[in-house]
Design a protein around this motif. Sequence first.
Motif, mmCIF file in Angstrom:
data_model
loop_
_atom_site.group_PDB
_atom_site.id
_atom_site.type_symbol
_atom_site.label_atom_id
_atom_site.label_comp_id
_atom_site.label_asym_id
_atom_site.label_seq_id
_atom_site.Cartn_x
_atom_site.Cartn_y
_atom_site.Cartn_z
ATOM 1 N N THR A 5 7.229 0.266 7.061
ATOM 2 C CA THR A 5 6.746 -0.855 6.724
ATOM 3 C C THR A 5 6.432 -1.615 7.840
ATOM 4 O O THR A 5 6.817 -1.568 8.674
ATOM 5 C CB THR A 5 7.636 -1.681 5.489
ATOM 6 O OG1 THR A 5 8.840 -2.216 6.577
ATOM 7 C CG2 THR A 5 7.941 -0.958 4.336
ATOM 8 N N THR A 8 1.091 -2.940 9.914
ATOM 9 C CA THR A 8 -0.180 -3.801 10.714
ATOM 10 C C THR A 8 0.456 -4.773 11.554
ATOM 11 O O THR A 8 -0.200 -5.704 12.118
ATOM 12 C CB THR A 8 -0.921 -4.133 9.395
ATOM 13 O OG1 THR A 8 0.150 -5.213 8.696
ATOM 14 C CG2 THR A 8 -1.457 -3.323 8.458
ATOM 15 N N VAL A 27 3.048 5.285 5.979
ATOM 16 C CA VAL A 27 2.967 3.751 6.038
ATOM 17 C C VAL A 27 2.656 2.813 4.657
ATOM 18 O O VAL A 27 1.991 3.458 3.833
ATOM 19 C CB VAL A 27 2.041 3.303 7.149
ATOM 20 C CG1 VAL A 27 2.498 3.651 8.452
ATOM 21 C CG2 VAL A 27 0.800 3.769 7.135
ATOM 22 N N ARG A 32 -4.352 -0.563 1.971
ATOM 23 C CA ARG A 32 -4.717 0.647 2.672
ATOM 24 C C ARG A 32 -5.235 0.948 3.731
ATOM 25 O O ARG A 32 -5.132 1.603 4.555
ATOM 26 C CB ARG A 32 -4.840 1.957 1.407
ATOM 27 C CG ARG A 32 -3.782 1.913 0.526
ATOM 28 C CD ARG A 32 -4.014 3.114 -0.461
ATOM 29 N NE ARG A 32 -3.886 4.257 -0.258
ATOM 30 C CZ ARG A 32 -4.486 5.244 -0.724
ATOM 31 N NH1 ARG A 32 -5.056 5.206 -2.104
ATOM 32 N NH2 ARG A 32 -4.574 6.653 -0.216
ATOM 33 N N LEU A 35 -3.895 -0.534 6.941
ATOM 34 C CA LEU A 35 -2.944 0.594 7.335
ATOM 35 C C LEU A 35 -3.447 1.632 8.103
ATOM 36 O O LEU A 35 -3.220 2.212 8.976
ATOM 37 C CB LEU A 35 -2.051 1.151 6.049
ATOM 38 C CG LEU A 35 -1.107 0.145 5.207
ATOM 39 C CD1 LEU A 35 -0.660 0.552 4.010
ATOM 40 C CD2 LEU A 35 -0.049 -0.460 6.451
ATOM 41 N N ALA A 44 -1.334 6.752 4.446
ATOM 42 C CA ALA A 44 -1.202 5.263 4.049
ATOM 43 C C ALA A 44 -1.082 5.313 2.518
ATOM 44 O O ALA A 44 -1.725 5.851 1.722
ATOM 45 C CB ALA A 44 -2.462 4.604 4.455
#
Length: 281
Positions: A5, A8, A27, A32, A35, A44
């Motif tokens: 998590t 970004t 991730v 998405r 990500l 993602a």
Amino acid sequence: MIVVTGATGTVGGHVARLLSAHHPTRVLGRSRGRLREAAPGADAVGADFADRRSLERALDGARALFVVTTDPSRPDHDENLLAAARTAGVEHVVKLSALAVTDEGATDLITAWQRENEERVRACGLAWTILRPRSFMSNTLSWAESIRASGAVLTPQPHSRNASVDPRDVAEAAVVALTAPGHGQRHYALTGPEPISPAEQCEHLAEVLARPVRCCEIPLERAYLSWARRYPEPIAQALLDSARRQGEGAKQHVDPAVEKLLGRPARSYRDWAKDHAERFG
């Protein structure tokens, strides 16, 4: 599969990129598209921290989970992630916290929230590792616009010191905790190799940029007004309290955990500045 998590963000993106080069990595987050840009080598998956079922789906098949949350007003985010991890059969949770939790004098909103999150992790019934970094060297990127415009940095308490850490070192420590045995039920204090002041950081930036960078002191009250324009009042107050503790010397301690975990010395601020010189123009 390892799930990340905060991909970004400052540390989570480094973690995802390092992991995805050698391990199946997923991730998760709301966007998405963002990500995929932050961690192009990872899978993602869209998920909402407020929606436990979406988190359970995103964690299906995961062995380990790296937890980064950023909203002190939403304790349910950590609660939901940990509950979903248990349901999905995750074995090990690595939580990004903050070193301020060990300071009894730190009672601000952000630190209290991190203490509560740590308690949730320790009580979750899974293997866990808690990473407690000091402030990130990358926070000085907030000076870039001022340095480009006037060659000056405006900061309170320019001679107070903080054992700030390179976020890349924090990410590498997280990868070790996520992939190597022996880190369950452990806390790690992550610092740089030495305490350093804003004035000294400006000296390193001037050397790296080959031009003067002045460090100009402003009153704490002025800094607080600036923070209050950008953040909700409790966050601005927390930043003010943090600055005061730094001025009192509460953030100078250097811990050897980074070197022990990574098998090399922690990166210095000068190392960080050299590698990010282009961000300052």
